[in-house]
Write an enzyme that holds these catalytic residues in place. Structure first.
Site, short mmCIF file in Angstrom:
data_model
loop_
_atom_site.label_atom_id
_atom_site.label_comp_id
_atom_site.label_asym_id
_atom_site.label_seq_id
_atom_site.Cartn_x
_atom_site.Cartn_y
_atom_site.Cartn_z
N SER A 195 32.96 -44.09 -79.48
CA SER A 195 32.79 -42.74 -79.93
C SER A 195 30.94 -42.66 -78.64
O SER A 195 31.36 -41.65 -78.33
CB SER A 195 32.27 -42.48 -81.28
OG SER A 195 30.41 -44.43 -81.69
N HIS A 206 26.02 -43.11 -80.41
CA HIS A 206 26.32 -42.43 -79.64
C HIS A 206 24.62 -41.85 -78.81
O HIS A 206 24.51 -40.50 -77.25
CB HIS A 206 25.49 -41.27 -80.80
CG HIS A 206 27.21 -41.75 -81.59
ND1 HIS A 206 27.55 -40.67 -82.93
CD2 HIS A 206 28.26 -42.13 -81.98
CE1 HIS A 206 28.76 -41.48 -83.25
NE2 HIS A 206 28.73 -42.43 -82.95
#
Length: 314
Positions: free
Chosen positions: A144, A195
């Site tokens: 991610s 992230h």
């Protein structure tokens, strides 16, 4: 290498279904390779997750540097794999077409390692700022972080779009930041620092020196550093039964180097000349793919004669 066993992986089955709907022939080579690698390592992990996840304690203090390579391509469960790989599928199709396969593969490799480094820097800063040593133990896996970096690149190369996040219409310029907060609120167990590291690396590439540094590192390879000539994406990735591409055709082969406006003007002129408008017919040999160039100019007397003939026909 251990084989994953247990329940049926519904997320994996849904991912394979999504890939089949797109069609393997429609997925660029590097994107398809990333999907295949992540699926393979999900079914056959190199080590248990506790031995591949990345943290300050494991990588910096215990010198397990191989985790920088292993952590991005391992996933916690089938749904973790599904959401990441579906996102990779669409981002890869758009960006690999834009950047060309070799450079896109280079970006994936650099981002995978660099995001891990930035993640550890962020966690170490939290340890110092909050005086909480637990942040050194936070261990993260998954692709991610790379996807957030690719989202920044996609928004950079395709500006002006609008993304829908939780029913809100958000400009693509700010979409990654809104998504960063939204995901953390919806799923508190996700790695906010991981992230955020992806967004920062993406900004380092689009607005900072990272792209220039990457080019400088492989400056001798023109195929990496000279993406100026457009690539005919369809001739490289798509084929027809019974036909095999030996050398991918270039966009310039089809257009003769003309702009779209020049192509349109040339096509109109060709059409008029083919129908005999203006009283002139030419036997000039055409250029490949329907583009040709006008013959030598006629004399003034010849031009006057043709104009008179045209008006007489009316």
């Amino acid at each position: 290498m251990q084989r994953r066993q247990g329940r049926v992986n519904a997320g994996l089955l849904l991912l394979l279904y999504q890939i089949s709907q797109v069609g393997l022939q429609n997925i660029p080579s590097v994107t398809l390779g990333v999907l295949a690698l992540n699926i393979f390592l999900f079914l056959n992990p190199v080590r248990p997750l506790s031995e591949v996840c990345i943290s300050v304690h494991e990588v910096v203090y215990r010198k397990n540097w191989q985790r920088l390579l292993l952590s991005p391509v391992h996933h916690a469960d089938d749904w973790h794999l599904y959401y990441n790989m579906v996102s990779m599928l669409w981002k890869g199709i758009m960006l690999e077409k834009k950047l060309k396969s070799i450079w896109f593969a280079y970006i994936i490799a650099v981002f995978s390692v660099l995001i891990g480094v930035v993640y550890m820097v962020l966690e170490f800063m939290l340890v110092k700022i909050l005086d909480d040593p637990l942040y050194e133990m936070h261990c993260a896996v998954g692709f991610s972080g790379v996807l957030f970096a690719l989202k920044v690149l996609n928004n950079h190369y395709n500006p002006g779009r609008v993304s829908s996040i939780l029913g809100l219409q958000i400009s693509s310029k700010y979409a990654c930041w809104v998504e960063l907060v939204a995901i953390h609120l919806i799923s508190p167990g996700t790695s906010f620092a991981g992230h955020l590291a992806g967004i920062l690396v993406g900004l380092m590439y689009t607005m900072g020196p990272l792209k220039k540094i990457m080019k400088a590192c492989i400056g001798g390879l023109s195929s990496f550093t000279n993406p100026a000539r457009p690539q005919d994406y369809y001739s490289e990735y798509y084929g027809y039964p019974g036909y095999q591409y030996r050398t991918p055709r270039s966009y310039y082969d089809y257009t003769g180097g003309l702009t779209e406006e020049e192509q349109l003007e040339r096509a109109v002129l060709n059409s008029l000349n083919e129908r005999g408008f203006g009283g002139a017919t030419y036997n000039t040999e055409r250029r490949p793919y329907g583009f040709w160039f006008a013959p030598e100019q006629h004399s003034e007397e010849e031009i006057r004669r043709q104009r008179l003939l045209r008006f007489e026909r009316r």
